[in-house]
Design an enzyme around this catalytic site. Structure first.
Site, PDB file in Angstrom:
ATOM      1  N   GLU A 103       0.811  -1.208   0.000  1.00 25.13           N
ATOM      2  CA  GLU A 103       0.000   0.000   0.000  1.00 25.13           C
ATOM      3  C   GLU A 103       0.845   1.258   0.000  1.00 25.13           C
ATOM      4  OE1 GLU A 103      -4.166  -1.639   1.753  1.00 25.13           O
ATOM      5  OE2 GLU A 103      -2.942  -0.406   3.061  1.00 25.13           O
ATOM      6  N   CYS A 117       3.517   8.281   1.481  1.00 26.91           N
ATOM      7  CA  CYS A 117       4.054   7.260   2.384  1.00 26.91           C
ATOM      8  C   CYS A 117       4.272   5.988   1.548  1.00 26.91           C
ATOM      9  CB  CYS A 117       3.045   7.021   3.509  1.00 26.91           C
ATOM     10  SG  CYS A 117       3.580   5.812   4.696  1.00 26.91           S
ATOM     11  N   CYS A 124       6.989  -7.526   6.799  1.00 31.85           N
ATOM     12  CA  CYS A 124       8.200  -7.098   7.513  1.00 31.85           C
ATOM     13  C   CYS A 124       8.598  -8.197   8.485  1.00 31.85           C
ATOM     14  CB  CYS A 124       7.948  -5.797   8.269  1.00 31.85           C
ATOM     15  SG  CYS A 124       9.414  -5.180   9.141  1.00 31.85           S
ATOM     16  N   CYS A 128       7.318  -5.893  15.171  1.00 29.77           N
ATOM     17  CA  CYS A 128       7.003  -4.993  16.290  1.00 29.77           C
ATOM     18  C   CYS A 128       5.591  -5.309  16.776  1.00 29.77           C
ATOM     19  CB  CYS A 128       7.119  -3.539  15.852  1.00 29.77           C
ATOM     20  SG  CYS A 128       8.798  -3.129  15.311  1.00 29.77           S
ATOM     21  N   CYS A 131       2.325  -3.389  15.278  1.00 29.45           N
ATOM     22  CA  CYS A 131       2.315  -3.048  13.849  1.00 29.45           C
ATOM     23  C   CYS A 131       1.649  -4.140  13.025  1.00 29.45           C
ATOM     24  CB  CYS A 131       3.747  -2.837  13.371  1.00 29.45           C
ATOM     25  SG  CYS A 131       3.871  -2.588  11.595  1.00 29.45           S
ATOM     26  N   GLY A 178       7.136  -2.377   5.707  1.00 24.68           N
ATOM     27  CA  GLY A 178       8.502  -2.879   5.611  1.00 24.68           C
ATOM     28  C   GLY A 178       9.535  -2.028   6.322  1.00 24.68           C
ATOM     29  N   GLU A 179      10.694  -2.627   6.515  1.00 23.62           N
ATOM     30  CA  GLU A 179      11.824  -1.929   7.137  1.00 23.62           C
ATOM     31  C   GLU A 179      12.797  -1.546   6.007  1.00 23.62           C
ATOM     32  OE1 GLU A 179      13.048  -0.548   9.998  1.00 23.62           O
ATOM     33  OE2 GLU A 179      14.728  -0.185   8.650  1.00 23.62           O
ATOM     34  N   SER A 210      12.536   6.066   7.584  1.00 21.78           N
ATOM     35  CA  SER A 210      12.172   5.706   8.955  1.00 21.78           C
ATOM     36  C   SER A 210      12.671   4.294   9.241  1.00 21.78           C
ATOM     37  CB  SER A 210      10.646   5.769   9.100  1.00 21.78           C
ATOM     38  OG  SER A 210      10.259   5.289  10.359  1.00 21.78           O
ATOM     39  N   SER A 232      12.294   5.041  14.934  1.00 20.45           N
ATOM     40  CA  SER A 232      11.093   4.540  15.611  1.00 20.45           C
ATOM     41  C   SER A 232      11.499   4.019  16.979  1.00 20.45           C
ATOM     42  CB  SER A 232      10.460   3.420  14.772  1.00 20.45           C
ATOM     43  OG  SER A 232       9.922   3.956  13.597  1.00 20.45           O
ATOM     44  N   LEU A 233      11.339   4.845  17.986  1.00 18.28           N
ATOM     45  CA  LEU A 233      11.865   4.498  19.315  1.00 18.28           C
ATOM     46  C   LEU A 233      10.808   3.785  20.180  1.00 18.28           C
ATOM     47  CD1 LEU A 233      14.555   4.829  20.872  1.00 18.28           C
ATOM     48  CD2 LEU A 233      13.559   6.869  21.924  1.00 18.28           C
ATOM     49  N   HIS A 234       9.724   4.465  20.435  1.00 15.53           N
ATOM     50  CA  HIS A 234       8.528   3.886  21.093  1.00 15.53           C
ATOM     51  C   HIS A 234       8.676   3.492  22.553  1.00 15.53           C
ATOM     52  CE1 HIS A 234       7.203   3.854  17.024  1.00 15.53           C
ATOM     53  NE2 HIS A 234       7.949   2.849  16.670  1.00 15.53           N
ATOM     54  N   ASN A 311      -2.695   3.349  16.256  1.00 15.45           N
ATOM     55  CA  ASN A 311      -3.829   3.084  15.363  1.00 15.45           C
ATOM     56  C   ASN A 311      -4.253   1.630  15.504  1.00 15.45           C
ATOM     57  OD1 ASN A 311      -4.137   5.630  13.981  1.00 15.45           O
ATOM     58  ND2 ASN A 311      -2.135   5.225  13.104  1.00 15.45           N
ATOM     59  N   CYS A 354      -0.916   4.981   9.932  1.00 15.27           N
ATOM     60  CA  CYS A 354       0.294   4.210  10.208  1.00 15.27           C
ATOM     61  C   CYS A 354      -0.029   2.863  10.821  1.00 15.27           C
ATOM     62  CB  CYS A 354       1.154   4.937  11.235  1.00 15.27           C
ATOM     63  SG  CYS A 354       2.178   6.168  10.539  1.00 15.27           S
TER      64      CYS A 354
END
Ligand code: SAH
Ligand code: SF4
Length: 385
Positions: A103, A117, A124, A128, A131, A178-179, A210, A232-234, A311, A354
């Site tokens: 997408e 985006c 991926c 995570c 995600c 994806g990464e 990212s 992307s820390l989180h 989300n 996201c």
């Protein structure tokens, strides 16, 4: 060099010129016995005029055009569906070779700016916990043509090429599925095209990669690219981040921030900062104490912070924090003098926010059931659409 010479090179499949960077296109034309400037002409035709048919390339001789017909092609992935959100966000499901779907989302912002985006992989592998792409497992890397093809298709979809208005896309973020650092070469080739003045001519500040923190690849990126960086820390500590972002067990926070700092320090212009992305999940990483810990962690790190309210998607039990909780977290960071934004949730009505990408497609294939089964067994998750 005649037509025969090209085909005698033993080439079986046609070369897709869509994904070739200027350097690669130059090599391609030199192999054909042509002058290097053909690469610039080709870039302009493909990426500025949106042409995918050699016959329309009027400044290229007939004989070269017929040579190109035999050994090359310009093929973008195929748009399967397009959905428009009430807030102006547009999402495309795109079919790549082999039938998988990825997408791409265009998010208009103030004035005539819009951020695209872009996805870099089908699925991926980094898994995570919050995600939906991670829940699909990894299927394959996208080719450079499939990555830049998303930009090409987005502009085409707005008829921006015909109107000479390819600036429909003013910013690109590698924040789709994806990464990106795990598909290093193809992502770098595609980003080079985004920046190339003969292609999309975006400023390096307006292209953002990212990453959730593949440290050796980030170190390599510093040698070849100057795009903006988002981390992307989180989580404010390794104990929690190990749970949310499993790649942290391999490359913990201190290593990641050190690598990000090396990246920023290498940039030619001063005053660059990284964006720290922090997805806020209710009761998991959204307390005032955690905000303070984050402020302490980032005290000397050159960054701005982007808070992303979680989300929800069907396979997750996590919840988005209340507005109050989000504001409290934000206030702690602002009081500690961080430039801090809260990402407004766009495209919610079409699942384009996201971490929600390909949610609908996934549900249609009943992938969620298969996912649950795999997870109960703690098997590595791999899905084929
Ligand atoms: N793999 C890269 C880029 C794609 S993810 C990375 O992880 O950075 C892009 C951003 O969306 C990341 O910051 C990611 O953490 C965030 N994200 C993923 N799932 C989300 C969700 N369900 N809600 C909010 N943000 C999410
Ligand atoms: Fe992969 Fe990024 Fe999703 Fe993590 S957040 S699973 S790295 S796409």
């Amino acid at each position: 060099m005649g037509d025969d010479a090209v085909c005698e090179s033993g080439q079986l499949a046609k070369t897709n010129l869509l994904g070739l960077s200027r350097g690669e296109l130059t090599d391609f034309f030199v192999t054909l016995g042509e002058k290097p400037f053909r690469a610039q002409q080709m870039l302009k035709w493909i990426h500025q005029a949106g042409v995918d048919n050699f016959d329309a390339m009027t400044n290229i001789s007939k004989s070269l055009r017929s040579q190109l017909q035999q050994c090359a092609e310009i093929v973008a992935p195929e748009i399967v569906t397009q959905q428009d959100s009430t807030d102006g966000t547009r999402k495309w499901a795109i079919r790549v070779t082999g039938g998988s779907l990825v997408e791409t989302v265009l998010i208009p912002s103030d004035g005539d700016r819009a951020t695209l985006c872009v996805s870099s992989q089908v699925g991926c592998s980094l898994d995570c916990s919050f995600c939906s792409t991670g829940k699909q497992g990894f299927q394959r890397d996208l080719t450079a043509a499939e990555i830049i093809g998303q930009v090409w298709l987005a502009i085409k979809s707005y008829d921006g090429f015909n109107q000479g208005n390819r600036r429909v896309v003013t910013n690109v973020v590698m924040m789709g599925m994806g990464e990106p650092l795990l598909n290093f070469d193809n992502v770098v080739s595609a980003m080079n095209l985004m920046l190339d003045d003969f292609a999309y001519g975006l400023s390096k500040r307006r292209v953002t990669l990212s990453t959730s923190g593949v440290v050796p690849a980030l170190d390599r990126l510093a040698d070849v690219s100057e795009v903006s960086l988002a981390i992307s820390l989180h989580a404010p500590n390794d104990e929690l981040r190990d749970q949310l972002v499993p790649v942290n067990r391999r490359y913990p926070i201190a290593q990641l921030l050190a690598s990000a700092r090396r990246y920023i320090d290498k940039q030619s212009d001063t005053h660059r900062v990284a964006t720290i992305e922090y997805t806020l999940i209710a009761g998991v990483n959204d307390s005032v104490a955690q905000a303070r810990e984050l402020a302490l962690l980032l005290k000397d790190f050159p960054c701005k912070i982007n808070l992303i309210p979680f989300n929800p998607f069907s396979m997750s039990d996590y919840q988005r924090p209340s507005k109050n909780a989000i504001n409290r977290f934000w206030q702690v960071l602002v009081d500690a003098n961080f430039v801090t934004t809260i990402r407004s949730t766009r495209g919610d009505d079409i699942d384009a926010a996201c971490g929600q990408l390909v949610g609908q497609v996934a549900d249609r294939t009943k992938r969620s059931e298969r996912h649950r089964a795999s997870y109960t067994d703690s098997e590595p998750v791999k899905f084929v659409l």
